[in-house]
Scaffold this active site. Structure first.
Site, PDB file in Angstrom:
ATOM      1  N   ARG A 278       0.796  -1.225   0.000  1.00 43.71           N
ATOM      2  CA  ARG A 278       0.000   0.000   0.000  1.00 43.71           C
ATOM      3  C   ARG A 278       0.833   1.283   0.000  1.00 43.71           C
ATOM      4  O   ARG A 278       0.529   2.227  -0.724  1.00 43.71           O
ATOM      5  CB  ARG A 278      -0.912  -0.009   1.236  1.00 43.71           C
ATOM      6  CG  ARG A 278      -1.936   1.099   1.264  1.00 43.71           C
ATOM      7  CD  ARG A 278      -2.660   1.139   2.621  1.00 43.71           C
ATOM      8  NE  ARG A 278      -3.031  -0.152   3.111  1.00 43.71           N
ATOM      9  CZ  ARG A 278      -4.234  -0.706   2.977  1.00 43.71           C
ATOM     10  NH1 ARG A 278      -5.187  -0.042   2.360  1.00 43.71           N
ATOM     11  NH2 ARG A 278      -4.489  -1.896   3.479  1.00 43.71           N
ATOM     12  N   TYR A 318     -14.507  -3.249   3.666  1.00 44.32           N
ATOM     13  CA  TYR A 318     -13.897  -2.740   4.909  1.00 44.32           C
ATOM     14  C   TYR A 318     -14.475  -1.403   5.355  1.00 44.32           C
ATOM     15  O   TYR A 318     -13.879  -0.733   6.201  1.00 44.32           O
ATOM     16  CB  TYR A 318     -12.388  -2.514   4.722  1.00 44.32           C
ATOM     17  CG  TYR A 318     -11.637  -3.602   4.009  1.00 44.32           C
ATOM     18  CD1 TYR A 318     -11.438  -4.846   4.605  1.00 44.32           C
ATOM     19  CD2 TYR A 318     -11.108  -3.380   2.738  1.00 44.32           C
ATOM     20  CE1 TYR A 318     -10.723  -5.830   3.947  1.00 44.32           C
ATOM     21  CE2 TYR A 318     -10.383  -4.368   2.087  1.00 44.32           C
ATOM     22  CZ  TYR A 318     -10.201  -5.591   2.698  1.00 44.32           C
ATOM     23  OH  TYR A 318      -9.486  -6.561   2.046  1.00 44.32           O
ATOM     24  N   CYS A 345     -26.132  -4.906  -8.133  1.00 42.76           N
ATOM     25  CA  CYS A 345     -27.373  -5.239  -7.434  1.00 42.76           C
ATOM     26  C   CYS A 345     -27.109  -5.689  -6.004  1.00 42.76           C
ATOM     27  O   CYS A 345     -27.355  -6.842  -5.641  1.00 42.76           O
ATOM     28  CB  CYS A 345     -28.113  -6.307  -8.205  1.00 42.76           C
ATOM     29  SG  CYS A 345     -28.306  -5.822  -9.916  1.00 42.76           S
ATOM     30  N   TYR A 374      -4.879  -2.504  -3.752  1.00 42.64           N
ATOM     31  CA  TYR A 374      -6.065  -3.321  -3.508  1.00 42.64           C
ATOM     32  C   TYR A 374      -7.311  -2.748  -4.186  1.00 42.64           C
ATOM     33  O   TYR A 374      -8.424  -2.903  -3.703  1.00 42.64           O
ATOM     34  CB  TYR A 374      -6.297  -3.516  -1.995  1.00 42.64           C
ATOM     35  CG  TYR A 374      -5.054  -3.991  -1.263  1.00 42.64           C
ATOM     36  CD1 TYR A 374      -4.608  -5.298  -1.403  1.00 42.64           C
ATOM     37  CD2 TYR A 374      -4.298  -3.108  -0.482  1.00 42.64           C
ATOM     38  CE1 TYR A 374      -3.443  -5.729  -0.763  1.00 42.64           C
ATOM     39  CE2 TYR A 374      -3.138  -3.536   0.169  1.00 42.64           C
ATOM     40  CZ  TYR A 374      -2.720  -4.845   0.019  1.00 42.64           C
ATOM     41  OH  TYR A 374      -1.580  -5.266   0.650  1.00 42.64           O
TER      42      TYR A 374
HETATM   43  N1  LLP Z   1       3.245  -9.086   3.529  1.00 43.47           N
HETATM   44  C1  LLP Z   1       2.271  -9.955   3.853  1.00 43.47           C
HETATM   45  C2  LLP Z   1       2.645 -11.279   4.378  1.00 43.47           C
HETATM   46  C3  LLP Z   1       0.930  -9.576   3.694  1.00 43.47           C
HETATM   47  O1  LLP Z   1      -0.030 -10.440   4.035  1.00 43.47           O
HETATM   48  C4  LLP Z   1       0.611  -8.296   3.190  1.00 43.47           C
HETATM   49  C5  LLP Z   1      -0.770  -7.886   2.999  1.00 43.47           C
HETATM   50  C6  LLP Z   1       1.678  -7.445   2.838  1.00 43.47           C
HETATM   51  C7  LLP Z   1       2.978  -7.862   3.034  1.00 43.47           C
HETATM   52  C8  LLP Z   1       1.453  -6.065   2.284  1.00 43.47           C
HETATM   53  O2  LLP Z   1       0.789  -5.237   3.191  1.00 43.47           O
HETATM   54  P1  LLP Z   1       0.679  -3.663   2.942  1.00 43.47           P
HETATM   55  O3  LLP Z   1       2.070  -3.078   2.979  1.00 43.47           O
HETATM   56  O4  LLP Z   1       0.033  -3.433   1.624  1.00 43.47           O
HETATM   57  O5  LLP Z   1      -0.161  -3.182   4.064  1.00 43.47           O
HETATM   58  N2  LLP Z   1      -7.116  -5.903   0.951  1.00 43.47           N
HETATM   59  C9  LLP Z   1      -6.813  -5.161   2.142  1.00 43.47           C
HETATM   60  C10 LLP Z   1      -5.387  -5.329   2.586  1.00 43.47           C
HETATM   61  C11 LLP Z   1      -4.993  -6.765   2.791  1.00 43.47           C
HETATM   62  C12 LLP Z   1      -3.551  -6.947   3.100  1.00 43.47           C
HETATM   63  C13 LLP Z   1      -3.149  -8.376   3.040  1.00 43.47           C
HETATM   64  N3  LLP Z   1      -1.782  -8.626   3.284  1.00 43.47           N
HETATM   65  C14 LLP Z   1      -7.168  -3.698   1.900  1.00 43.47           C
HETATM   66  O6  LLP Z   1      -7.635  -3.365   0.811  1.00 43.47           O
HETATM   67  O7  LLP Z   1      -7.027  -2.868   2.799  1.00 43.47           O
END
Ligand code: LLP
Length: 413
Positions: A278, A318, A345, A374
């Site tokens: 992110r 979320y 829908c 995402y």
């Molecule tokens: N490493 C692992 C093992 C992870 O499970 C994740 C994200 C990341 C790195 C990366 O995380 P970030 O830096 O993006 O926070 N769909 C959700 C977020 C799910 C994250 C899943 N794992 C959303 O849209 O907020």
């Protein structure tokens, strides 16, 4: 702080992506579509790189946040590695030329096929999350006479103070191994001939904007190191660095985080790995969409967009808020109960409720902001709607980096 530079912003009443007014793109490409700023991507990558420059970590971009090949290619050019969680992501990472030595494979449910591929490609680390998985990695490695580098994911029992659906570090979650199990597994691995235990990994959740949980994670890791006396070659701190979704919102203070990590790594000769998704890609993207209809119902104004929850799932899943901006700013306002919704829908298909929004009419365009992470990667064909196009902007130039799915392809699958 460090990645506050904003390449998607208002300029003379036009919402611009770098030097390009977004309404120009909206007239050229069929809506809805995702649009990314390359300069923003570079800016963010370098912000992470700079913040941690004293320890030179391996930055493994978390491909699940956005797997567009053109964007991955750009990240590869900047020097990024990859965090992958499936055979598909692994193949995409290698396809854009990311060296296996910069790829970590995460996930609690890796299949035999995925493990075999990861072993054969000799990825930097397979981060295992159970004893059964470790046994399987050892067995496959033995069959093909390889000594495989693995990490074990620790469940540090730290919660990231984030939305409960994206929090992964609590002891009741399915992720990683809790302290005792971690220690026991280390002992077992030391007797396995085809494994090298080189890493400890953690990931406590996503969209974390406060450094405190990270601090707790670092002490949980220290506890393990003191107990096992293992000199881990790699310490993988995962992702989770949070960004700001509103004008006044806060993002993780990278400088503070870096200070903690610098202190933690002193007197250790381990290499730090990060897996940010992110923070690197989130604010690079907007979703441009058209107002199809405006419908008054009771005391509400429903603004019905051509983008729906199948294109951007985060609000429905979320309750995430993505600020909606008109592509051309005026000073005439509509007041009352305004609700931006999609065409799907389901009543969950709504993006935001406003009390005041600029007067808009059918046929106008708006942009949903901070959708680079995402957004596209969580999208689906629900309601048999095609996946939409992705566009990249570089200065005043723009091009398609993923085509909208054709109706023919959609209908025949
Ligand atoms: N490493 C692992 C093992 C992870 O499970 C994740 C994200 C990341 C790195 C990366 O995380 P970030 O830096 O993006 O926070 N769909 C959700 C977020 C799910 C994250 C899943 N794992 C959303 O849209 O907020």
């Amino acid at each position: 702080s460090l990645n506050k530079m904003n390449y998607i912003r208002l300029r003379k009443n036009n919402l611009c992506v770098e030097n390009l007014p977004a309404h120009k793109l909206a007239k050229k490409y069929k809506t809805p579509f995702y649009c990314y700023s390359l300069a923003q991507l570079k800016n963010n990558y370098h912000a992470v790189n700079n913040a941690f420059k004293t320890i030179k970590p391996i930055i493994c971009f978390s491909i699940k946040s956005n797997s567009n090949l053109a964007l991955l290619k750009e990240l590869k050019k900047m020097g990024a590695g990859a965090d992958v969680v499936s055979i598909g992501e692994l193949l995409k990472a290698t396809k854009v030329g990311i060296s296996a030595k910069k790829i970590v494979f995460s996930g609690i449910g890796k299949t035999e096929e995925e493990i075999r591929m990861a072993i054969k490609k000799r990825v930097l680390l397979i981060n295992a999350e159970s004893e059964s998985e470790v046994n399987l990695i050892n067995k496959i490695s033995k069959k093909i006479s390889i000594k495989t580098s693995i990490g074990i994911r620790l469940n540090p029992n730290v919660t990231g103070k984030t939305h409960k659906k994206i929090s992964t570090g609590g002891k009741n979650e399915k992720f990683g191994l809790v302290y005792k199990d971690f220690i026991n597994l280390c002992k077992k691995i030391s007797k396995m001939k085809n494994l090298k235990l080189e890493g400890i990994s953690v990931h406590i959740g996503s969209q974390i904007t406060n450094v405190k949980p990270f601090k707790e994670v670092l002490s949980a890791i220290n506890k393990i190191i003191n107990k096992t006396k293992i000199n881990f070659k790699f310490i993988d701190l995962g992702g989770g660095m949070g960004i700001s979704y509103t004008k006044k919102g806060r993002q993780l203070n990278l400088k503070q985080y870096a200070q903690l990590v610098n202190k933690f790594i002193k007197n250790k000769n381990s290499k730090i790995i990060f897996e940010p998704g992110r923070f690197i890609i989130g604010n690079t993207g907007i979703l441009i969409t058209k107002v199809i209809y405006i419908k008054k119902s009771n005391a509400k104004n429903f603004i019905i967009l051509d983008a729906g929850m199948n294109n951007l799932m985060r609000p429905a899943l979320y309750d995430a808020h993505h600020q909606i901006l008109p592509l051309k700013k005026t000073n005439n306002f509509l007041k009352g109960n305004i609700e931006f919704v999609g065409p799907i829908c389901e009543s969950a298909d709504k993006f935001s409720k406003e009390k005041r929004f600029q007067k808009i009419k059918e046929g106008d365009f708006v942009g949903l902001t901070n959708v680079g992470a995402y957004g596209m990667s969580l999208s689906s064909n629900y309601n048999t709607r095609p996946t939409i196009a992705e566009i990249i902007v570089k200065g005043s130039k723009h091009k398609i980096i993923r085509k909208r799915q054709s109706l023919q392809n959609l209908v025949n699958n």
